[in-house]
Each structure stands twice: as C-alpha cells, then as structure tokens.
Write a protein that holds these residues in place. Sequence first.
Motif, PDB file in Angstrom:
ATOM      1  N   GLN A 136      -5.304   5.448   0.521  1.00 41.03           N
ATOM      2  CA  GLN A 136      -4.408   4.335   0.294  1.00 41.03           C
ATOM      3  C   GLN A 136      -4.532   3.881  -1.162  1.00 41.03           C
ATOM      4  O   GLN A 136      -5.649   3.763  -1.687  1.00 41.03           O
ATOM      5  CB  GLN A 136      -4.736   3.167   1.231  1.00 41.03           C
ATOM      6  CG  GLN A 136      -4.646   3.538   2.718  1.00 41.03           C
ATOM      7  CD  GLN A 136      -5.985   3.876   3.339  1.00 41.03           C
ATOM      8  OE1 GLN A 136      -6.812   4.536   2.723  1.00 41.03           O
ATOM      9  NE2 GLN A 136      -6.194   3.416   4.562  1.00 41.03           N
ATOM     10  N   ILE A 185       0.689   5.368   0.731  1.00 34.39           N
ATOM     11  CA  ILE A 185      -0.109   6.382   1.414  1.00 34.39           C
ATOM     12  C   ILE A 185       0.014   7.718   0.682  1.00 34.39           C
ATOM     13  O   ILE A 185       1.116   8.192   0.418  1.00 34.39           O
ATOM     14  CB  ILE A 185       0.335   6.546   2.882  1.00 34.39           C
ATOM     15  CG1 ILE A 185       0.194   5.221   3.624  1.00 34.39           C
ATOM     16  CG2 ILE A 185      -0.471   7.641   3.564  1.00 34.39           C
ATOM     17  CD1 ILE A 185      -1.219   4.679   3.676  1.00 34.39           C
ATOM     18  N   THR A 211       0.831  -1.200   0.000  1.00 37.89           N
ATOM     19  CA  THR A 211       0.000   0.000   0.000  1.00 37.89           C
ATOM     20  C   THR A 211       0.865   1.249   0.000  1.00 37.89           C
ATOM     21  O   THR A 211       1.876   1.306   0.695  1.00 37.89           O
ATOM     22  CB  THR A 211      -0.918   0.025   1.239  1.00 37.89           C
ATOM     23  OG1 THR A 211      -1.710  -1.164   1.264  1.00 37.89           O
ATOM     24  CG2 THR A 211      -1.830   1.238   1.236  1.00 37.89           C
TER      25      THR A 211
END
Length: 207
Positions: free
Chosen positions: A124, A16, A14
């Motif tokens: 995300q 950010i 992921t």
Amino acid sequence: MLGSDWPVHVSPLTRIVPLSPRVGGGWGTIVVTSANGAAALGRLGLDPRIPVVAVGERTAEAARQAGFAARMRGPDAAGLARALIADPPPGPVLHLRGAEGAGDIAGTLRAAGLPCEEVIAYRQEDAVPTDAALSLLAGGAPVAVPLYSPASARRLAALPIRAPLLVAALSPAVASVAAAMAPERLVVASEPAGAFILRELRALVLP
C-alpha cells in the motif's frame, strides 16, 4: 445515498501496488484477509483446488470470482484466527496479505501449533488526494469520511485539515488513530464490514 446536501467525492487515500512473489506449493489452505489478497490468488499461480478461508464475505466473494472455493471464517483477522485454531484447516496454511496490516495471523496460528507462512502479495502506498478533496478538507463545511484501516486514518491525519470531520471507522483500532484528529463526531461500525460502515456514515449525515 446521502442526499443532495451531501454530494459524494471519491479520492482514495491508498494506492494498491500488486506484487508477484514466489509462493511455492504444497499448501493445504490459503487465508486471505482482503479483496486485494484474494485478487492475488490467480496472479500468483496458486492451485484453485486449494480451499480458501477469508475475512468477511466480500473477501470470500472476491476469492470465488478468482476461481477458488472460499468461505468466510471470521469478520476480522482476530476472529478468523480464533476460528482456525478452534477448527484447524488442512495445513500448511499460506496467508496472502498486504505490506500494511493489522494483527499477525501467521504468528498467532504458529503459536497455537498450526503451520502457517505469510507472503506479501501487495503493498500500500500513499495516494495523491484530488484538488477537490483537499479543498473540501481545508474548508469550513463538515466532511464525512469512512475509514477502513489504521493506515488510511494515518494518511488522512497527515493532510491539512480545517473542516469539521464526521468519521465512520471500521473498527476500534481505526477509531483510535482517527481520534487523534479530534473529529467532530466519531463512530465505529457495529461489525467490521463495508455495509455497516456505510450505514454509520449515513447516520452521521442524515437527520
């Protein structure tokens, strides 16, 4: 940490993306449920005199590093909501959260009569795995993976995987998503915190 037979390769699932929404003023308490939410405190220009309550000690410490007085009120979102309902904080409450997230703290608090609004402070996105990570997942040797969120589990499941997986999940919600990958072994951390998930991961790979 895991020994020479288990080299560690870092490839986040992921990415950010910080956001800068307007949050206004007049908040009595701020809730943060991740270190990324805590990192948004200063970026959004919130008053450091506003008390902060956090999920987990790591998140509380991140809020303190941002210059806010913070304390942990629960190990997970559900526990924090129960704690705030049992001992209401000064309101209104602002919950800084990501676009993806488990639970509905704002809705739970409002249903209990506590004024609360939520603001999406970051989103995300899928991170591109490294070539080395894809090679490991496509190989025949076991791969041990810590999973911290249902969304991360879904991102892992979308990758081409042939290797036997040893999965340490942060919570039952994460484990339920990870189970669809039919891992060779799947364990859930005894508490939803980073130190506990790493302990479970170590137990998976070391005799």
